[in-house]
Scaffold this motif. Structure first.
Motif, PDB file in Angstrom:
ATOM      1  N   CYS B 109       2.833  -1.480  -4.007  1.00 22.59           N
ATOM      2  CA  CYS B 109       1.686  -0.636  -3.704  1.00 22.59           C
ATOM      3  C   CYS B 109       2.052   0.401  -2.640  1.00 22.59           C
ATOM      4  N   GLU B 110       1.648   1.626  -2.876  1.00 19.02           N
ATOM      5  CA  GLU B 110       1.957   2.685  -1.910  1.00 19.02           C
ATOM      6  C   GLU B 110       1.216   2.469  -0.594  1.00 19.02           C
ATOM      7  N   LEU B 111       0.007   1.952  -0.709  1.00 19.84           N
ATOM      8  CA  LEU B 111      -0.782   1.707   0.499  1.00 19.84           C
ATOM      9  C   LEU B 111      -0.107   0.658   1.379  1.00 19.84           C
ATOM     10  N   GLN B 112       0.403  -0.342   0.701  1.00 19.26           N
ATOM     11  CA  GLN B 112       1.087  -1.421   1.413  1.00 19.26           C
ATOM     12  C   GLN B 112       2.325  -0.887   2.149  1.00 19.26           C
ATOM     13  N   GLN B 113       3.035   0.005   1.462  1.00 21.23           N
ATOM     14  CA  GLN B 113       4.222   0.580   2.090  1.00 21.23           C
ATOM     15  C   GLN B 113       3.851   1.407   3.318  1.00 21.23           C
TER      16      GLN B 113
END
Lengths: 410, 409, 155, 498
Positions: B109-113
């Motif tokens: 997930c981009e948000l997680q990154q």
């Protein structure tokens, strides 16, 4: 009594004219003569030069020089150009545009035509908030009369110049007062503000150059062209020329619209409003609507012009002045303002969408002494610096002007 | 004279074309700027407000909306910028469901990154909104939606369908297709929206059958569902297919249609032929390869000898590879000894081949798919292009849509 | 006017979406847009359903839920707030016996709060359908509601 | 059309000619809804306007083409008024379309089976080629004649010689040098006679000329016109071997069925519609004992006494490259380049667009074409025009897509698009069942009201075996290309409520 600086305005005048004008009166009073004159005798750029020379600043709140704005659009080549009148007066405490829409509708239409002629526009829109049903009716009537009498439409006054204006209604969205959101709304969409640049003057409605001005700005155009830029500059201050319509409300004896020179002091306005109601003491005034700032007793002599208020860390905004007496409560007013902004946040950008709900929670905690004023201001500051449009940036000023006074540390 | 100008970034001087997008430029010189609403294939949105930088021209701005102008100086990181970005990010995730433990896309997930980058903990189990599971192929979970506009724009700008929009406003805002539910909408399931979603808000239904996508393998291949030849990434978990994504390569540049993205499970149905079959007394029975091939060899040899080579026909297949078709026609010609070889091109484009050879000397499509995007006029006839060649249709829609917004310069 | 006749007033220009929805809602007995209206409008303008749905839900003057014959919008913005608009709102709700959805018991009225109506000089104020009312107090409200109930007011 | 600001810079106008109001019509500046099967007429009409208004590209015609004068003499008869009568297209639209096309700097023509699947398919294609040459929109970027291939490797299968008249690389079998070349390469003797085409093969069985059929990965029982006829042939043929991934409708008729593996389980190349050679990669192991088609054929061939052995697909491609000039420069080391043929040598960069400077045959040929009616036209007994084609959610005969748990959720049953006015006249409700019949057969299926189709016309997708559209279609052939008339020849049909 006349407003919009037709007559020599020496001191603030509270407007008492609430009679609807009819086209005949307007024409008898020299209405549409300016347009006729201009279409037959002047080149577009001569009009723009005159508006530039008048140093008229946009009356919607941002105070951008109108002549320069028109010039941008005039210089672009495009298949279409639009002229839009922003009549989405939604700033709490502001009601001057309503008055213009209902009592100066012909002048508004004439001004838009002049603008279109100057910048090369072929289509205009007047976007009025849906709650203003009277204004909508009066503009509708004025538009019809203008078409019927050849002041609008094809080949206006046989000059070869054509211009059409359409009326569009808003449907309950404060953010439409933001020019790019208003443009999206005219296009029939959700009113999400666009990022700028490009400014509407370059890319506006459907991507075409679009001049968009506030109602009051347009209301100044005919008088300026009629009487000249120098005449206009007789009024106001060095950097804020002309007069302004101040919306006066709150705990005063006489609420209403006051026309005064830009640079009038708060004290003078209070006097024109016949003082505080029930002989209460003046506590403070909220200037510029919900997104404006609080001004206190020691600032009663502050001249209300664009530059002086900016210098004082405040804003003239729409020219709304809400007087508060000793009995009124700024704290609950601020809560009201926060709730209002939360309700009106369009949701496009993170800081505004997520910031307001959080700010309200923090403000409540603050009122219960659980957190400090600085904590609130930190968030307000982030929102101010990072929001896409003015809606998310707005709240810093009322919070700051109140909190910094009450909690000196700030 | 070229139109290159200097731009100073964090004290270092670069040269680039005037008007270059600042964010794209910074990315190109490997300066890490956090972004979420930005997507290379989409118009700029400026919604997430993460790509903040300072310039000497406007102080704090979003890099994604800034063009590089003359004498521009940019600061991409200082205490204030880092603080503001982090603050905005915290606001963004505050109300979201960020329960990564239960999320299929944990680790992707981009948000997680971004959270890792900002050192912000994600663990909230928010389920304020109802999920929309009505689409046959995807699921929308508003609780995981960061309102980045990517899906809406992808549907509109890449696919030219414009099926998606936001509903309501402010914090109540969420993505909607049709009237309240995906199933009520005009969505045709191409899944472009899923592919651009930075979180697990939009997710392929098939992924819900798995706990975690990671670890997985990704293989690129060519789609078989029409003549466009879209490049697809097939995601595998062991021997199971997780999902298919459009590969960002020629000719499809990331796009797929509903068949390519969601239809390949049709190749792996339980009733696949697993052994040769021989018909006896009207019934099929399983047979070994030896038995089956020997039988065919015997029969064909017999018929060839009895009736001659021309009594045998071979139908090849437009679904098989070049190599297989070559081998098959070689078999018919060299082994059977006849030219009785044809395939279904006869039924679709035989007239193209004969006609164009008569006119031009070659029977194939003369130009490239991507060129359509730059044609001034396109004549389409006898092609229901949005259904039969959906990905080519996106190129054409783009070319035409470009026309609707005339630039005024 | 029914929806078909409203559509006839407008060309198929997509930008008329708001105008059409505005007129349709006002024409309806319960002053709301329902999903079928949105379908008909979308088809007429050749826009996607979500464009109509998303737009209708963005603007606070549109309601997808049935409202009532009289939609009362009480201004709750700064000036009216100072002038105790909240008390006005509570009074109205109790006078009309409003339920949780702010509908009056007799189904005749729907009460809501609204941002500044620009009637700050006659604050506190409200709007009922197209009619504005200012300088409100309890007596005045009773009178207005009474007149509407008797049908002697044209709002 | 939507909610966001999009900053575009480019300009294109779409001219659509299609009897149905298909989705792309939304984008069209002009949509000409011609009567089915009148394509030559409207194309000639457009060219008539272009010549009359002097909009043709004189320089291009002069330098690059031949046969213009003869062609022109035919075109001059196709005035917009005349064409309007034949096609039903408003003459103003024809004029507008002609001007728009001719005045564009780069104009591209895109077509598919609506043009080709007619008894006049070749004529239609010739007319399209004429239009492109007339306006000089060929041999340069952003233009051209662009037939879209329906299946993933139609282009490649043709390129490598799965055709009865040509060897790999379109080398005609009746030319001696070609034959010698392949005889040498394959070390055998080859026939110099053109082979039979698909539909002719089926006729051949019934005429007792064909005794055995080997079918690799095709499903003629659903895909070929006049299914009754096909079934009869497959029943009759002495020996039928079918190689496929599923037991298809055709495989049911087979004596021996061989399990092939799917594209997920093998390597190889496809050539897409724009002549681009694209790799497929083995992602999964073959299911059961299935093998890739080439391995099976090589094995069979060897068993029949002709040894075929290749280590891998790459070796096969090398052989193709050695025998076909358009693939000469293709090999597996270059697959990443995704080359477009002709790739003339190992260093050749491929060819994004054809006929630059010079046509493949030298000068481009204008071929005068006259309008000819479709093989069947509606009459009192069969008053409807039936057209068949594809829909989004299914592919070809549905062998794969109808086994997808996702695609079948969208639609999984046969239907006919029927004009609501027609349907109402017949008393058919939206979603009600109807019987559609032609002289060749009848099917029963759901009627969907659709404003996409004209009055008195019906559209049926051919993917559904339960009501196979090709029961109805006509196997009348284009005399040159031998393509059947799926689009109109089956024109006589009637609908009745059941």
């Amino acid at each position: 009594m006349e407003a919009m600086a037709h007559k020599n305005l020496k001191e603030p005048i509270i407007i008492t004219t609430y009679q609807t004008q009819c086209l005949e009166d307007y024409i008898n009073d020299g209405g549409y003569e300016t347009l006729k004159n201009v279409l037959t005798k002047y080149k577009p750029n001569e009009i723009i030069e005159q508006i530039k020379a008048s140093e008229l600043l946009g009356r919607g709140g941002a105070a951008f020089p109108t002549g320069i704005k028109w010039d941008f659009t005039a210089q672009i080549k495009a298949d279409h150009k639009f002229v839009v009148c922003n009549a989405d007066e939604g700033e709490p405490g502001t009601f001057k545009d309503r008055w213009i829409l209902e009592h100066k509708s012909y002048s508004l239409i004439e001004a838009m035509s002049l603008c279109a002629y100057s910048v090369g526009g072929d289509k205009g829109y007047i976007y009025i908030r849906g709650e203003y049903t009277e204004s909508i009716n009066s503009i509708r009537k004025a538009l019809k009369e203008a078409y019927d009498n050849g002041f609008l439409g094809e080949n206006i006054l046989k000059s070869g110049f054509s211009f059409n204006i359409e009326l569009r209604r808003g449907d309950g969205s404060y953010v439409c007062g933001e020019e790019t959101a208003l443009i999206e709304s005219i296009e029939g969409k959700r009113a999400f503000p666009r990022f700028k640049p490009p400014f509407p003057g370059i890319k506006g409605l459907w991507g075409y150059p679009t001049v968009i001005n506030n109602v009051e700005t347009f209301a100044n155009i005919v008088p300026i062209i009629k009487n000249g830029a120098d005449w206009f500059k007789n009024y106001g201050t060095e950097h804020s020329s002309g007069t302004k319509l101040y919306s006066i409300s709150g705990s005063v004896n006489k609420s209403g619209i006051i026309e005064a020179n830009l640079g009038v002091t708060l004290k003078e306005l209070l006097d024109a409003a016949q003082g505080m109601k029930n002989s209460k003491t003046f506590k403070c005034a909220l200037i510029g609507g919900a997104s404006g700032g609080f001004v206190y007793k020691d600032e009663l002599d502050l001249p209300l012009s664009y530059e002086t208020l900016k210098k004082a860390g405040k804003t003239l905004g729409s020219g709304a002045v809400l007087f508060l007496s000793e009995d009124d409560n700024e704290e609950s007013l601020l809560k009201n303002i926060l709730t209002f902004f939360k309700h009106e946040s369009c949701g496009k950008c993170t800081p505004c969408r997520e910031g307001y709900p959080k700010l309200i929670a923090m403000y409540e905690a603050f009122l219960e002494n659980k957190i400090k004023a600085e904590d609130i201001m930190k968030l307000a500051d982030v929102m101010f610096k990072t929001s896409l449009c003015a809606l998310g940036q707005s709240v810093r000023m009322p919070l700051e002007t109140y909190l910094s006074r009450k909690y000196k540390k700030l | 004279m070229d139109n290159k100008i200097y731009v100073k970034v964090d004290g270092k001087l670069y040269r680039t074309a005037k008007g270059t997008n600042l964010l794209e430029f910074l990315k190109s010189v490997n300066i890490n700027i956090p972004t979420l609403c930005y997507h290379a294939k989409l118009s700029k949105t400026a919604a997430c407000r993460l790509c903040l930088v300072k310039t000497n021209k406007n102080n704090i701005i979003t890099a994604c909306t800034q063009e590089i102008t003359e004498n521009m100086e940019v600061i991409t990181s200082d205490e204030e910028i880092e603080y503001l970005r982090r603050s905005v990010f915290e606001l963004l995730v505050d109300e979201l469901n960020t329960d990564c433990d239960t999320c299929q896309l944990d680790g992707l997930c981009e948000l997680q990154q971004l959270a890792k980058q900002f050192d912000v903990k994600l663990h909230k189990k928010s389920n304020k909104y109802k999920q929309d599971t009505s689409s046959p192929v995807l699921t929308y979970n508003p609780n995981k939606c960061v309102k980045c506009f990517r899906c809406i724009k992808a549907c509109d700008e890449i696919e030219g369908k414009g099926v998606l929009n936001f509903a309501y406003r402010g914090q109540d805002m969420y993505v909607v297709a049709g009237l309240e539910s995906w199933a009520s909408s005009e969505c045709d399931g191409c899944g472009e929206c899923v592919q651009v979603c930075p979180t697990a808000a939009l997710i392929e239904k098939n992924l819900l059958n798995f706990d975690k996508v990671i670890p997985f393998e990704k293989h690129v291949t060519t789609c078989i569902f029409c003549g466009v030849g879209c490049q697809m990434d097939v995601w595998l978990k062991g021997k199971e297919i997780l999902k298919v994504e459009g590969a960002d390569e020629i000719p499809n540049h990331g796009s797929l249609c509903v068949k390519g993205r969601f239809g390949i499970d049709g190749l792996l149905n339980d009733d696949r032929l697993k052994t040769p079959l021989i018909k006896e007394n009207g019934e099929f029975r399983e047979a070994s390869w030896d038995e089956a091939l020997n039988l065919i060899a015997k029969k064909l040899t017999y018929i060839k000898e009895k009736y001659g080579s021309d009594a045998i026909c071979g139908l090849s297949s437009a679904k098989c590879t070049n190599e297989e078709n070559y081998i098959f026609q070689k078999f018919i010609r060299a082994v059977i000894g006849t030219n009785n070889i044809d395939h279904c091109a006869r039924l679709c484009h035989a007239s193209t081949v004969t006609g164009l050879i008569m006119s031009f000397g070659s029977g194939a499509m003369t130009n490239s798919i991507s060129e359509l995007e730059k044609a001034d006029a396109i004549l389409i006839t006898g092609s229901n292009i949005t259904e039969a060649h959906p990905v080519i249709a996106t190129f054409i829609k783009k070319a035409i849509k470009n026309n609707n917004e005339t630039t005024a310069q | 006017m029914d929806i078909e006749n409203i559509l006839k007033k407008y060309s198929k220009d997509k930008s008329y979406l708001l105008e059409i929805m505005h007129d349709v809602e006002k024409s309806k007995e319960n002053k709301n847009l329902d999903l079928n209206d949105l379908k008909v409008i979308s088809k007429y303008l050749d826009i996607n359903l979500s464009a109509a749905y998303g737009t209708a839900t963005f603007y606070s003057m549109f309601s997808l839920k049935p409202q009532a014959k009289y939609v009362i919008m009480v201004c709750s913005s700064t000036v009216c707030h100072i002038k105790k608009s909240y008390d006005i709102l509570l009074f109205l709700k109790s006078l009309l016996n409003c339920d949780d959805d702010n509908l009056s018991k007799d189904g005749l009225f729907a009460v809501s709060e609204v941002g500044c109506l620009g009637l700050c000089d006659i604050s506190p104020s409200m709007m009922i359908n197209n009619q504005v009312y200012g300088d409100l107090d309890e007596n005045k409200i009773k009178q207005i509601v009474g007149e509407l109930r008797n049908g002697s007011n044209g709002a | 059309m939507n909610l966001l600001i999009v900053q575009w810079s480019h300009n294109a106008k779409l001219i659509l000619a299609d009897p149905r109001k298909i989705d792309i019509a939304k984008y069209a500046a002009i949509h000409m809804q011609q009567k089915n099967g009148t394509d030559v007429a409207w194309l000639n009409g457009m060219m008539n306007v272009i010549i009359n208004e002097g909009l043709e590209n004189k320089k291009f015609i002069e330098e690059r083409t031949e046969g213009f004068e003869e062609f022109k003499s035919v075109i001059m008869r196709y005035t917009p008024e005349y064409v309007e009568k034949i096609t039903g297209i408003n003459k103003e639209d024809i004029i507008k379309a002609a001007r728009l096309f001719a005045n564009a700097e780069n104009a591209s023509i895109v077509y598919a089976m609506g043009i080709t699947q007619h008894t006049t398919g070749t004529d239609n294609v010739l007319s399209i080629a004429n239009l492109s040459m007339l306006t000089g929109n060929i041999g340069k970027l952003y233009s051209g004649v662009n037939p879209l291939r329906g299946q993933n490797n139609v282009q490649g299968a043709c390129d490598v010689g799965a055709l009865p008249n040509v060897y790999p690389g379109y080398q005609r079998v009746n030319i001696k040098e070609n034959r010698k070349k392949f005889e040498k390469a394959w070390n055998t003797q080859l026939s110099d006679k053109f082979g039979l085409t698909v539909v002719e093969m089926m006729h051949g069985v019934l005429e007792n000329k064909i005794k055995a059929f080997f079918i690799m990965g095709e499903n003629p029982v659903l895909s070929d016109p006049n299914i009754k006829h096909v079934k009869k042939a497959l029943n009759k043929v002495e020996f039928l071997a079918v190689q496929d991934i599923y037991l298809s409708e055709t495989a049911e008729y087979a004596d021996v069925v061989l399990p092939a593996c799917s594209f997920l389980e093998k390597n190889g190349t496809f050539t897409n519609t724009e002549r681009r050679i694209l790799p497929i990669n083995k992602i999964l192991n073959p299911i059961g004992q299935s093998k890739s088609d080439w391995e099976i054929i090589c094995d069979l061939s060897t068993r029949m006494g002709y040894k075929m052995h290749y280590e891998n697909e790459s070796e096969i491609m090398d052989e193709i490259a050695s025998l076909s000039s358009i693939y000469a420069g293709v090999n597996y080391d270059r697959l990443d380049e995704k080359l477009q043929w002709p790739v003339l040598s190992k260093n050749h960069p491929g060819t994004p667009f054809l006929h630059k400077d010079k046509f493949a045959k030298g000068l481009g040929s204008f071929k005068p074409v006259d309008y000819v009616e479709p093989a069947e036209l509606p009459d009192n007994e069969y008053p409807f025009i039936l057209s068949t084609g594809r829909m989004l959610y299914h592919y070809h005969t549905g062998t794969i897509t109808r086994r997808s748990q996702y695609l079948t959720k969208y639609i999984n049953e046969p239907y006919a698009e029927v004009n609501p006015d027609d349907a109402k006249k017949c008393g058919v409700e939206d979603g009600g069942m109807i019987k559609v019949s032609t002289r060749r057969g009848e099917i029963v299926l759901k009627a969907l009201y659709s404003e996409r189709v004209f009055e008195k016309s019906i559209f049926i997708p051919f993917h559904f075996k339960e009501a196979a559209a090709n029961v109805l279609t006509n196997d009348a052939l284009d005399p040159i290309a031998k393509i059947p008339e799926y689009k109109v020849a089956s024109a006589k049909c009637r609908i009745e409520k059941v």
